[in-house]
Design an enzyme around this catalytic site. Structure first.
Site, PDB file in Angstrom:
ATOM      1  N   ALA A  62       0.806  -0.996   0.008  1.00 44.77           N
ATOM      2  CA  ALA A  62      -0.085  -0.153   0.111  1.00 44.77           C
ATOM      3  C   ALA A  62       0.989   1.168   0.040  1.00 44.77           C
ATOM      4  O   ALA A  62       1.956   1.234   0.419  1.00 44.77           O
ATOM      5  CB  ALA A  62      -0.806   0.098   1.276  1.00 44.77           C
ATOM      6  N   GLY A 107       0.871  -4.992   0.835  1.00 47.67           N
ATOM      7  CA  GLY A 107      -0.355  -5.207  -0.059  1.00 47.67           C
ATOM      8  C   GLY A 107      -0.101  -6.138  -1.386  1.00 47.67           C
ATOM      9  O   GLY A 107      -0.825  -6.424  -1.995  1.00 47.67           O
ATOM     10  N   GLU A 110      -0.043  -9.539  -0.494  1.00 46.21           N
ATOM     11  CA  GLU A 110      -1.234  -9.959  -0.458  1.00 46.21           C
ATOM     12  C   GLU A 110      -2.110 -10.175  -1.783  1.00 46.21           C
ATOM     13  O   GLU A 110      -2.746 -10.779  -1.933  1.00 46.21           O
ATOM     14  CB  GLU A 110      -2.232  -8.828   0.492  1.00 46.21           C
ATOM     15  CG  GLU A 110      -1.525  -9.027   1.977  1.00 46.21           C
ATOM     16  CD  GLU A 110      -1.999  -7.827   2.711  1.00 46.21           C
ATOM     17  OE1 GLU A 110      -1.470  -6.604   2.428  1.00 46.21           O
ATOM     18  OE2 GLU A 110      -2.760  -8.265   3.685  1.00 46.21           O
ATOM     19  N   GLU A 130       4.172  -4.806   7.642  1.00 47.01           N
ATOM     20  CA  GLU A 130       3.307  -3.884   8.475  1.00 47.01           C
ATOM     21  C   GLU A 130       3.622  -3.885   9.751  1.00 47.01           C
ATOM     22  O   GLU A 130       3.500  -2.576  10.225  1.00 47.01           O
ATOM     23  CB  GLU A 130       1.834  -4.404   8.048  1.00 47.01           C
ATOM     24  CG  GLU A 130       1.248  -4.076   6.873  1.00 47.01           C
ATOM     25  CD  GLU A 130       1.615  -5.464   6.046  1.00 47.01           C
ATOM     26  OE1 GLU A 130       2.334  -6.139   6.145  1.00 47.01           O
ATOM     27  OE2 GLU A 130       0.852  -5.197   4.939  1.00 47.01           O
TER      28      GLU A 130
HETATM   29  N1  CAA Z   1       4.566   3.245  -0.286  1.00 41.03           N
HETATM   30  C1  CAA Z   1       4.816   4.628  -0.869  1.00 41.03           C
HETATM   31  N2  CAA Z   1       6.099   4.767  -1.582  1.00 41.03           N
HETATM   32  C2  CAA Z   1       7.067   3.539  -1.661  1.00 41.03           C
HETATM   33  C3  CAA Z   1       6.409   2.274  -0.987  1.00 41.03           C
HETATM   34  C4  CAA Z   1       5.418   2.012  -0.464  1.00 41.03           C
HETATM   35  N3  CAA Z   1       5.011   1.000   0.048  1.00 41.03           N
HETATM   36  N4  CAA Z   1       7.546   1.554  -1.104  1.00 41.03           N
HETATM   37  C5  CAA Z   1       8.499   2.052  -1.859  1.00 41.03           C
HETATM   38  N5  CAA Z   1       8.135   3.517  -1.859  1.00 41.03           N
HETATM   39  C6  CAA Z   1       8.889   4.571  -2.758  1.00 41.03           C
HETATM   40  C7  CAA Z   1       9.809   5.217  -1.929  1.00 41.03           C
HETATM   41  O1  CAA Z   1       9.077   6.108  -0.893  1.00 41.03           O
HETATM   42  C8  CAA Z   1      10.761   5.721  -2.783  1.00 41.03           C
HETATM   43  O2  CAA Z   1      10.487   7.151  -3.313  1.00 41.03           O
HETATM   44  P1  CAA Z   1      11.220   8.128  -3.286  1.00 41.03           P
HETATM   45  O3  CAA Z   1      12.367   8.026  -4.423  1.00 41.03           O
HETATM   46  O4  CAA Z   1      10.062   9.461  -3.807  1.00 41.03           O
HETATM   47  O5  CAA Z   1      11.695   8.470  -1.816  1.00 41.03           O
HETATM   48  C9  CAA Z   1      10.944   4.924  -4.069  1.00 41.03           C
HETATM   49  O6  CAA Z   1       9.729   3.988  -3.957  1.00 41.03           O
HETATM   50  C10 CAA Z   1      11.987   3.861  -4.121  1.00 41.03           C
HETATM   51  O7  CAA Z   1      11.997   3.144  -2.525  1.00 41.03           O
HETATM   52  P2  CAA Z   1      13.357   3.130  -1.805  1.00 41.03           P
HETATM   53  O8  CAA Z   1      14.170   4.115  -1.950  1.00 41.03           O
HETATM   54  O9  CAA Z   1      13.016   2.869  -0.442  1.00 41.03           O
HETATM   55  O10 CAA Z   1      14.114   1.746  -2.459  1.00 41.03           O
HETATM   56  P3  CAA Z   1      14.920   0.533  -1.850  1.00 41.03           P
HETATM   57  O11 CAA Z   1      15.460  -0.210  -3.036  1.00 41.03           O
HETATM   58  O12 CAA Z   1      15.935   1.259  -1.076  1.00 41.03           O
HETATM   59  O13 CAA Z   1      13.989  -0.214  -0.844  1.00 41.03           O
HETATM   60  C11 CAA Z   1      11.882  -1.453  -0.159  1.00 41.03           C
HETATM   61  C12 CAA Z   1      12.752  -1.095  -1.357  1.00 41.03           C
HETATM   62  C13 CAA Z   1      12.834  -2.218   0.735  1.00 41.03           C
HETATM   63  C14 CAA Z   1      10.842  -2.121  -0.762  1.00 41.03           C
HETATM   64  C15 CAA Z   1      11.574  -0.096   0.506  1.00 41.03           C
HETATM   65  O14 CAA Z   1      11.126   0.771  -0.690  1.00 41.03           O
HETATM   66  C16 CAA Z   1      10.522  -0.492   1.580  1.00 41.03           C
HETATM   67  O15 CAA Z   1      10.705  -0.850   2.675  1.00 41.03           O
HETATM   68  N6  CAA Z   1       8.973  -0.029   1.121  1.00 41.03           N
HETATM   69  C17 CAA Z   1       7.939  -0.035   1.837  1.00 41.03           C
HETATM   70  C18 CAA Z   1       7.399  -1.471   2.183  1.00 41.03           C
HETATM   71  C19 CAA Z   1       6.360  -1.779   2.879  1.00 41.03           C
HETATM   72  O16 CAA Z   1       6.362  -1.532   4.172  1.00 41.03           O
HETATM   73  N7  CAA Z   1       5.095  -2.035   2.499  1.00 41.03           N
HETATM   74  C20 CAA Z   1       4.061  -2.290   3.243  1.00 41.03           C
HETATM   75  C21 CAA Z   1       3.287  -1.222   2.972  1.00 41.03           C
HETATM   76  S1  CAA Z   1       1.833  -1.225   4.262  1.00 41.03           S
HETATM   77  C22 CAA Z   1       0.490  -2.194   3.652  1.00 41.03           C
HETATM   78  O17 CAA Z   1       0.849  -2.814   2.580  1.00 41.03           O
HETATM   79  C23 CAA Z   1      -0.553  -2.404   4.415  1.00 41.03           C
HETATM   80  C24 CAA Z   1      -1.541  -3.195   3.943  1.00 41.03           C
HETATM   81  O18 CAA Z   1      -1.665  -4.468   4.528  1.00 41.03           O
HETATM   82  C25 CAA Z   1      -2.281  -3.084   2.687  1.00 41.03           C
END
Ligand code: CAA
Length: 255
Positions: A62, A107, A110, A130
């Site tokens: 998400a 997500g 999921e 999460e």
């Molecule tokens: N939401 C919004 N933006 C996201 C994102 C997310 N879930 N995941 C990555 N991005 C964005 C980053 O903010 C970044 O944008 P900017 O360049 O504008 O800063 C871009 O994508 C690239 O990401 P990273 O620089 O972080 O890339 P990385 O290779 O260093 O790391 C990653 C990759 C490990 C996937 C890391 O991005 C990360 O941990 N992302 C979040 C993953 C996460 O926590 N997902 C769960 C979301 S909550 C959810 O899904 C609830 C549910 O049950 C529905």
């Protein structure tokens, strides 16, 4: 266009195309995924392949930026939207295959769990992180993951928030296979192992197996008796048995 749906050969390919955010799911993208699923179901496609644009990420979950600072009632509606859209894959008249080409987090994981099958590229990474955000999965992860890999393993992934690589995902039963590039060709080859079978029988099989995880053995067996009997009423069953007797390949018409 951030959700693309293409018809390629006998398949529909849904691609999340927002690589600059690692294909993270905004609410509007989730709505578009729902529409694309419906269009795939209404097309002539015999399977739906779901994948992400780029080589790094299937879907990073998400959109965290969008999740912040919303009233609780909206958060609940958001979870219900994600659940409802992903659940459309269960009812889709064609099987679905998640082609996980990189990160499948939150997500994104999921979404893959809601597909009929999952294929992983060698660099695929799976996780429900999460808990690290102070949250828990909200698009079906707490329900579909234990059904797929068992309660203890699901709790471990959900409570630690750790990542499983492709090899571990295969060991856990989270994915069906690890596939090598070119990934789309590998997904098509996988889907061709079942896509010439009748869609009705495929649907009955999916429905019967899904019951196994959500009901008692006695009720599940009753559902199996009903669905397997229903299969006899199809023209495809008549054709399938006739073709066997005549020692030829059946030609199924999905009726
Ligand atoms: N939401 C919004 N933006 C996201 C994102 C997310 N879930 N995941 C990555 N991005 C964005 C980053 O903010 C970044 O944008 P900017 O360049 O504008 O800063 C871009 O994508 C690239 O990401 P990273 O620089 O972080 O890339 P990385 O290779 O260093 O790391 C990653 C990759 C490990 C996937 C890391 O991005 C990360 O941990 N992302 C979040 C993953 C996460 O926590 N997902 C769960 C979301 S909550 C959810 O899904 C609830 C549910 O049950 C529905």
């Amino acid at each position: 266009m951030t959700i693309e749906l293409d018809l390629r050969d006998e398949f529909a390919v849904l691609r999340i195309n927002r690589p600059e955010a690692l294909n993270a799911l905004s609410f509007s993208l989730i709505g578009d995924i729902g529409e694309a699923i419906d269009r795939a179901g209404a097309s002539d496609a015999r399977a739906l392949i779901v994948t992400g644009a780029g080589e790094k990420s299937f879907c990073a979950g998400a959109d965290i930026k969008e999740l912040m600072d919303r009233p609780l009632a909206e958060q609940k509606r958001g979870a219900e939207l994600g659940q409802a859209v992903f659940s459309r894959l269960d009812r889709l008249r064609i099987p679905s295959v998640a082609l996980v080409n990189g990160y499948a987090f939150g997500g994104g994981c999921e979404l893959a769990l809601a597909c009929t099958f999952r294929l992983a590229s060698p660099n695929a990474r799976f996780g429900l992180p999460e808990i690290k955000l102070g949250l828990i999965p909200g698009y079906g992860g707490t329900q579909r993951l234990p059904r797929l890999i068992g309660e203890a393993r699901a709790l471990e992934l959900i409570m630690t928030g750790r990542t499983a690589n492709a090899e571990e995902a295969l060991r856990l039963g989270l994915v069906n296979r690890i596939v090598e590039p070119p990934l789309l060709d590998a997904a098509f080859a996988f889907a061709r192992e079942f896509s010439s079978h009748g869609l009705l029988a495929l649907q009955f099989a999916r429905e019967a197996v899904q019951r196994a995880a959500s009901t008692t053995l006695a009720e599940g067996l009753r559902a199996e008796a009903d669905l397997s009997t229903l299969a006899y009423r199809t023209a495809d069953a008549e054709e399938g048995m006739k073709a066997f007797i005549e020692k030829r390949k059946p030609v199924f018409k999905d009726t």
